[in-house]
Design a protein around this motif. Sequence first.
Motif, PDB file in Angstrom:
ATOM      1  N   GLU A  56       0.839  -1.195   0.000  1.00  0.00           N
ATOM      2  CA  GLU A  56       0.000   0.000   0.000  1.00  0.00           C
ATOM      3  C   GLU A  56       0.884   1.259   0.000  1.00  0.00           C
ATOM      4  O   GLU A  56       0.663   2.191  -0.776  1.00  0.00           O
ATOM      5  N   ALA A  57       1.912   1.248   0.839  1.00  0.00           N
ATOM      6  CA  ALA A  57       2.821   2.397   0.925  1.00  0.00           C
ATOM      7  C   ALA A  57       3.543   2.591  -0.400  1.00  0.00           C
ATOM      8  O   ALA A  57       3.743   3.723  -0.851  1.00  0.00           O
ATOM      9  N   ALA A  58       3.923   1.481  -1.025  1.00  0.00           N
ATOM     10  CA  ALA A  58       4.636   1.559  -2.300  1.00  0.00           C
ATOM     11  C   ALA A  58       3.737   2.187  -3.353  1.00  0.00           C
ATOM     12  O   ALA A  58       4.166   3.049  -4.123  1.00  0.00           O
ATOM     13  N   ARG A  59       2.467   1.749  -3.381  1.00  0.00           N
ATOM     14  CA  ARG A  59       1.552   2.276  -4.383  1.00  0.00           C
ATOM     15  C   ARG A  59       1.369   3.790  -4.202  1.00  0.00           C
ATOM     16  O   ARG A  59       1.403   4.551  -5.159  1.00  0.00           O
ATOM     17  N   ALA A  60       1.189   4.192  -2.945  1.00  0.00           N
ATOM     18  CA  ALA A  60       0.993   5.621  -2.663  1.00  0.00           C
ATOM     19  C   ALA A  60       2.221   6.415  -3.086  1.00  0.00           C
ATOM     20  O   ALA A  60       2.112   7.486  -3.701  1.00  0.00           O
TER      21      ALA A  60
END
Lengths: 337, 337
Positions: A56-60
């Motif tokens: 999720e952090a990577a996508r953001a």
Amino acid sequence: MAAYALGWSEVGGAPKPGASQGKGVRQALAVLGAEAAGAAGADRVAGVAGVAGADEAARAAGERAVPGAVAVELVHAFSLLHDDIMDGDGTRRQRPAVWKAYGTGPAVLAGDALFALAVQTLAETTPPTHTADAVRRLSTTLTGLVHGQAEDLLFERRPWTGPDAVRPDEYRAMAERKTGTLLGCAAALGALLGGAGPGTIAALDRAGRHLGVAFQAVDDLLGVWGDPAVTGKPVHGDLRQRKKTYPVLAALAALDAGDGRAGRELAALLSSPHPLDDATAAHAATLVDRAGGRAATLAEARRHLDAARTCLRGAALAPRASRELDVLLTYLLHRTA
Amino acid sequence: MAAYALGWSEVGGAPKPGASQGKGVRQALAVLGAEAAGAAGADRVAGVAGVAGADEAARAAGERAVPGAVAVELVHAFSLLHDDIMDGDGTRRQRPAVWKAYGTGPAVLAGDALFALAVQTLAETTPPTHTADAVRRLSTTLTGLVHGQAEDLLFERRPWTGPDAVRPDEYRAMAERKTGTLLGCAAALGALLGGAGPGTIAALDRAGRHLGVAFQAVDDLLGVWGDPAVTGKPVHGDLRQRKKTYPVLAALAALDAGDGRAGRELAALLSSPHPLDDATAAHAATLVDRAGGRAATLAEARRHLDAARTCLRGAALAPRASRELDVLLTYLLHRTA
């Protein structure tokens, strides 16, 4: 003109079916750079965030890199457009170059517009805390690109042999400026916008620069030995145009090594005032190979891809994005297969 | 090439004796904008700081404006360089244009280098607190400039009369983009770097834009009626080149007013396929005058200088720098005398 240059439309503006938008390497680098850095950052802050949290952090983080990816792509489109004018190249991706299709004056202006839009994109769509750093990086890249293109143009006037001949290391420095700075900028801008620290940003910048040198070496191999059906360029095109590329320069630099016969014949061919016909160009390609130019260029590409990998391994990156970056590097080398 | 374009050297790089560096209007605007705003700011903070204190504050603010003045001048040099390529103008300030002296390809690159250096100057030599705002202003200006130049090129293809003719108000909008945005940017960047608030920055930007429209109107007058010994341009040059300038467009727009005879004769002359010889160009100039084009352009220049003055009066500026700005405006109109 901009839509045509980006491969979105035909001359005149009609939408282009099956629009080819290039290889997407720069955009991928920016987004992966951000994902790798962003997810790693989240990891550090939250302890073990778990795979889902890290994803999720990577996508953001990847989404935050988009203005950087767009700016870099606009700069790339600008530089191709103006370089084709300077180099007198009438064809780009099997279509007329913009200056051929629309005239030189309008093409100069279209390039300027893409350039201006690149700076504006970064200045207006990045978070205020990152704008100054991002624009500084892009502007250093722009002066580097211009510097590299100037060197490339000056190389054309220099002789094939003798003390004024272009040495392979000069060519490499030019390729780093002309191709490497923009790839380094893509990865570094992604990392910066994704929230990475200075060490990670610098590592991704260095990785991108090495990648650029490798990329140029692979392009040079394809320019001589590439399959025209794949590259869209005429067979032995770079030799016919007497372009000073790494394989040729490496072959000529090795003149005094071994028996040097192939190199000397190659130098004589290239220095002759006659155009190179099909048979002669094919023979010249064989001579470059025999004089060691092909092997030297493959080694150059491998060396710089390895150096790029080493830079990435040394940085604090999230494992998944890091693996995807590695796939991207491998893909680049495999273009030569 | 850059040194040649800036008037510092001859072709080839030898220093140019008595180097002319242009009129310096943009640099003066940036520094005066900063001084006016900076001294006023010091005044507000320190109460009545006294003349000496205000002068000191103004000088310090003026120095902070230098990166802005340099960036704007580099953008100006870039745009002249590329515009001469697009317009096919072979002469600039009585010397060969850069593309004539060095070739089109190198001239494109020299323009790109000046452009890149402008962005880099602002990105790297402004205080970090102002960098993002300054770069945002410059980048909006750059896209405005490109937009204005595109309009100017498109105007050339349109007819002299009929519903598709270029209207004076379209020309004014183009002039505001092509000339006004950069003068507005100079004054606004100066104010920003000098420490002014948003209201003052906006007022100086507007003043600069009006000044740009006035400047263009005066240039257009000089292009038809200017003394070649002063302007360095051939007599009636703009008419011979059939440039769509304000005096001509205003003369043709007034076709239906009055008896319209002079305007109709002018339209016929300009629409003819024949080159205009000395006598015909002189006659065309008389027709423009008789049809009201000269008076309309003078009125246009005065109107926009007045508007610029109104903008300046509405802003909180230090009296001394404000007076110097006023002198600058007056000088511009007097170029026509």
